[in-house]
Design a protein around this motif. Structure first.
Motif, PDB file in Angstrom:
ATOM      1  N   ASP A 295      -0.578  -0.265   1.135  1.00  0.00           N
ATOM      2  CA  ASP A 295      -0.941  -0.684   2.489  1.00  0.00           C
ATOM      3  C   ASP A 295      -0.609   0.403   3.507  1.00  0.00           C
ATOM      4  OD1 ASP A 295       1.993  -2.646   3.387  1.00  0.00           O
ATOM      5  OD2 ASP A 295       1.777  -0.813   2.220  1.00  0.00           O
TER       6      ASP A 295
ATOM      7  N   GLY B 207      -3.151  -5.798   0.723  1.00  0.00           N
ATOM      8  CA  GLY B 207      -3.022  -6.177  -0.675  1.00  0.00           C
ATOM      9  C   GLY B 207      -1.611  -6.608  -0.967  1.00  0.00           C
ATOM     10  N   GLY B 208      -1.329  -6.960  -2.170  1.00  0.00           N
ATOM     11  CA  GLY B 208       0.003  -7.457  -2.489  1.00  0.00           C
ATOM     12  C   GLY B 208       0.992  -6.368  -2.819  1.00  0.00           C
ATOM     13  N   THR B 209       0.531  -5.120  -2.873  1.00  0.00           N
ATOM     14  CA  THR B 209       1.403  -4.057  -3.336  1.00  0.00           C
ATOM     15  C   THR B 209       1.809  -3.142  -2.189  1.00  0.00           C
ATOM     16  OG1 THR B 209       0.230  -4.074  -5.448  1.00  0.00           O
ATOM     17  CG2 THR B 209       1.638  -2.162  -4.983  1.00  0.00           C
ATOM     18  N   PRO B 210       3.102  -3.151  -1.824  1.00  0.00           N
ATOM     19  CA  PRO B 210       3.573  -2.203  -0.797  1.00  0.00           C
ATOM     20  C   PRO B 210       3.279  -0.773  -1.228  1.00  0.00           C
ATOM     21  CG  PRO B 210       5.225  -3.860  -1.220  1.00  0.00           C
ATOM     22  CD  PRO B 210       4.157  -4.060  -2.255  1.00  0.00           C
ATOM     23  N   GLY B 211       2.931   0.028  -0.264  1.00  0.00           N
ATOM     24  CA  GLY B 211       2.582   1.406  -0.587  1.00  0.00           C
ATOM     25  C   GLY B 211       1.093   1.572  -0.638  1.00  0.00           C
TER      26      GLY B 211
END
Lengths: 111, 116
Positions: free
Chosen positions: B103, B97-101
């Protein structure tokens, strides 16, 4: 190649705070600092991550210097079960790329 | 309630054989990985795979091939096993997804492969 430098090993007394340093002097502006650990004979386990602000969760705290060139993982009250190899990883995050593990720090908690 | 499971846990085989290691995740993740940890404990990414693309580490020999029957499974097939393939192999999964964390990668317990 890993973009981080960590001491190969550290000792800490049980019940004390364990402070694990990591240098990442070439970190880019969009890269995060991630920490994983690997307890003997187990798969790696996520601990925490951060961009520039300090972060805290139920496992640990992450302190990132203002210039972002280094960070410290803090286990506030280390127990024997925290004995493990701790990996500091720098990556953009959010994608399907694999993790690039360095040699990590072998943290040994002494009773 | 194992999130990422691998079978078998131990695999001992002869040089030249073909073998497979199975991996299953029940986290609903859309990306899965295989890592290799050698005798010196270096952990290296081999593949990452989702329904859109397979990313291969260029150092992985083509004797290794990931096979995904469905989103929850990514098996590792190895042809013509060599002594140097002896290692612990870890499967992992994450939500791309676009949000680190978001992932965060979750790892399986590992499969210790010994080639004789």
């Amino acid at each position: 190649d890993a973009k981080t430098t960590q001491p190969p090993s550290m000792d800490c007394a049980e019940g004390r705070a364990a402070n694990l340093p990591c240098n990442h002097s070439t970190i880019s502006g969009n890269e995060y600092v991630y920490w994983y650990r690997q307890i003997h004979s187990q798969g790696p386990q996520y601990i925490i991550h951060g961009l520039k602000n300090n972060e805290t969760n139920e496992m640990a705290s992450l302190i990132i210097t203002e210039d972002r060139k280094s960070s410290t993982l803090i286990l506030p009250h280390a127990t024997l079960r925290d004995t493990a190899v701790y990996y500091c990883i720098v990556r953009v995050g959010g994608g399907a790329d694999g993790l690039t593990f360095g040699k990590g720090t072998h943290l040994i908690i002494q009773p | 309630d194992t999130a990422v499971s691998q079978t078998p846990k131990y695999l001992v085989t002869q040089m030249g054989n073909d073998k497979s290691i199975k991996c299953e995740q029940n986290l609903g993740h859309d990306t899965m990985y295989w890592y290799k940890q050698d005798s010196k404990k270096f952990l290296k990414i081999m593949f990452s795979y989702n329904n859109k693309e397979l990313i291969i580490n260029e150092t992985v020999p083509n004797r290794f091939s990931p096979k995904s029957p469905d989103k929850a499974h990514l098996n590792l097939h190895i042809n013509s096993l060599e002594l140097g393939d002896s290692a612990v192999y870890f499967c992992a999964s994450s939500q791309e997804g676009g949000t680190p964390g978001l992932d965060t990668q979750y790892f399986g317990p590992g499969t210790r492969l010994t080639v004789l």
